[in-house]
Design a protein around this motif. Structure first.
Motif, PDB file in Angstrom:
ATOM      1  N   CYS A  56       2.250   1.930  -3.460  1.00 47.48           N
ATOM      2  CA  CYS A  56       1.115   2.226  -4.422  1.00 47.48           C
ATOM      3  C   CYS A  56       0.957   3.945  -3.978  1.00 47.48           C
ATOM      4  O   CYS A  56       0.894   4.571  -4.854  1.00 47.48           O
ATOM      5  CB  CYS A  56      -0.004   1.460  -4.071  1.00 47.48           C
ATOM      6  SG  CYS A  56      -1.419   1.946  -5.048  1.00 47.48           S
ATOM      7  N   ASN A  57       1.114   4.364  -2.791  1.00 41.94           N
ATOM      8  CA  ASN A  57       1.008   5.526  -2.371  1.00 41.94           C
ATOM      9  C   ASN A  57       2.168   6.342  -3.115  1.00 41.94           C
ATOM     10  O   ASN A  57       2.125   7.480  -3.376  1.00 41.94           O
ATOM     11  CB  ASN A  57       0.878   5.753  -0.963  1.00 41.94           C
ATOM     12  CG  ASN A  57      -0.407   5.319  -0.281  1.00 41.94           C
ATOM     13  OD1 ASN A  57      -1.394   5.572  -0.931  1.00 41.94           O
ATOM     14  ND2 ASN A  57      -0.454   5.130   0.833  1.00 41.94           N
ATOM     15  N   LYS A 117      -6.631  -1.060  -6.434  1.00 44.54           N
ATOM     16  CA  LYS A 117      -6.296  -2.212  -5.177  1.00 44.54           C
ATOM     17  C   LYS A 117      -5.368  -2.910  -5.677  1.00 44.54           C
ATOM     18  O   LYS A 117      -4.749  -2.665  -6.821  1.00 44.54           O
ATOM     19  CB  LYS A 117      -7.768  -2.876  -5.371  1.00 44.54           C
ATOM     20  CG  LYS A 117      -8.212  -3.732  -6.364  1.00 44.54           C
ATOM     21  CD  LYS A 117      -9.135  -4.560  -6.063  1.00 44.54           C
ATOM     22  CE  LYS A 117      -9.283  -5.943  -7.118  1.00 44.54           C
ATOM     23  NZ  LYS A 117     -10.411  -6.710  -6.848  1.00 44.54           N
ATOM     24  N   GLU A 156       0.820  -1.249   0.081  1.00 44.58           N
ATOM     25  CA  GLU A 156       0.052   0.102  -0.043  1.00 44.58           C
ATOM     26  C   GLU A 156       0.828   1.229   0.022  1.00 44.58           C
ATOM     27  O   GLU A 156       0.453   2.329  -0.793  1.00 44.58           O
ATOM     28  CB  GLU A 156      -0.975  -0.104   1.122  1.00 44.58           C
ATOM     29  CG  GLU A 156      -1.999  -1.153   1.163  1.00 44.58           C
ATOM     30  CD  GLU A 156      -1.469  -2.514   1.858  1.00 44.58           C
ATOM     31  OE1 GLU A 156      -0.467  -2.527   1.954  1.00 44.58           O
ATOM     32  OE2 GLU A 156      -2.273  -3.456   1.434  1.00 44.58           O
TER      33      GLU A 156
END
Length: 72
Positions: free
Chosen positions: A35-36, A49, A32
């Protein structure tokens, strides 16, 4: 004796039908967090997602899948 090694991670983002292979910026980040990190370059990742990991050729592959424009 069993030898254990940490597999490198690669993140896949599809843009305009082309799969982009994004290298892991920091292995201490969660998927995550990665991804950020990449959402600064690819704004669509802010709502993506994460699918995976899938092991291929001794590499962990995670895929960022956009949720914009999909129903259900």
């Amino acid at each position: 004796m069993l030898n254990v090694k940490k597999l490198p991670r690669v993140f896949i983002h599809t843009e305009n039908g082309e799969k982009l292979r994004l290298e892991d910026p920091n292995d201490s980040l969660s998927p995550e967090g990665v991804c950020n990190h990449f959402s600064n370059l690819y704004a669509i990742l802010t709502t993506a997602k994460i699918v995976g990991p899938e092991i291929r050729n001794d590499v962990q592959e995670f895929e960022f899948v956009s949720t914009i424009g999909t129903k259900g």
